[in-house]
Enzyme design. Structure first.
Site, PDB file in Angstrom:
ATOM      1  CG  ASP A  11     -10.611  -0.271 -29.023  1.00 13.11           C
ATOM      2  OD1 ASP A  11      -9.958   0.337 -28.175  1.00 13.11           O
ATOM      3  OD2 ASP A  11      -9.905  -0.434 -30.083  1.00 13.11           O
ATOM      4  CG  ASP A  13      -6.019   4.442 -30.442  1.00 15.27           C
ATOM      5  OD1 ASP A  13      -5.246   5.126 -31.235  1.00 15.27           O
ATOM      6  OD2 ASP A  13      -6.425   4.332 -29.342  1.00 15.27           O
ATOM      7  CG  ASP A 170      -9.224  -2.650 -33.519  1.00 17.96           C
ATOM      8  OD1 ASP A 170      -9.698  -2.208 -32.638  1.00 17.96           O
ATOM      9  OD2 ASP A 170      -8.190  -2.484 -34.325  1.00 17.96           O
TER      10      ASP A 170
END
Length: 221
Positions: A11, A13, A170
């Protein structure tokens, strides 16, 4: 834990880059323009993984169902576009992690829900991420995460079997997408963790507290 792997997908960001100062900053600019007081960046940080929806929720308590939401979202996009490389940087340890992956001969790529409108210029400005074998945006395929389509498209472009790939993110939707794609999954505990569900309950194959710990997990695969 993961068996033999050929590639690692990330991922963006909250996993590779800390974009909270610019995402939150864009929302806060909207508050200032309306004579509202600034909010501390830590108010925005947990919701940065949700993009405009998360930032407008924090800044204005505004949900997508609000009649003004489309116009506010576009204003947010424009403000973010103007400042998205101002204070964004890679997380500590990410550069060393990427170097180590490349030294091991592992390909790596990026799968984000950020639209290409932002992904392209942002990645062009972050030298540390120039080696990505592919970068899939939220609008690259008809579906965004938690659908597995973007992850499977990344594997197709990299000519990698999804079963020999690990996805790191995250947010709970990252793990849901990775599992649906048949990949190994690692929850990045150093990120934003915006889900209301505890990270231990996401169902990831492993949890890494730092990029260095991620490398150790992969070494033990």
């Amino acid at each position: 834990m993961f068996g033999s792997i050929d590639a690692v997908l990330f991922d963006l960001d909250g996993t590779l880059i800390d974009s909270a100062p610019d995402l939150g900053g864009a929302a806060d600019d909207m508050r200032v323009a309306r004579a509202m007081p600034c909010l501390p960046i830590e108010r925005y940080r947990p919701m940065c993984g949700a993009g405009a929806r998360g930032m407008l929720a924090v800044a204005f308590g505004m949900a997508p169902e609000h009649p003004d939401y489309p116009a506010m979202r576009e204003e947010f996009f424009q403000r973010y576009e103007q400042r998205m490389t101002l204070n964004t940087q890679v997380f500590d340890g990410v550069t060393d992690m990427i170097d180590a992956l490349e030294q091991r001969g592992l390909a790596w790529g990026i799968v984000t829900n950020k639209s290409q409108r932002f992904t392209g210029p942002l990645l062009a400005s972050v030298d540390e991420l120039a080696g990505a074998a592919t970068a899939i945006s939220g609008d690259t395929t008809p579906h965004a995460k938690p659908h597995p389509a973007p992850l499977l498209e990344a594997c197709r472009r990299m000519a990698v079997d999804p079963a020999r790939c690990v996805y790191v993110g995250d947010d709970e939707r990252d793990i849901v997408a990775g599992l649906a794609a048949g990949m190994g999954t690692v929850a990045a505990a150093w990120g934003y963790l915006g889900s209301a569900t505890a990270i231990e309950a996401w169902g990831a194959h492993a949890i890494a507290k730092s990029p260095v710990e991620l490398l150790k997990l992969l070494d033990n695969a």
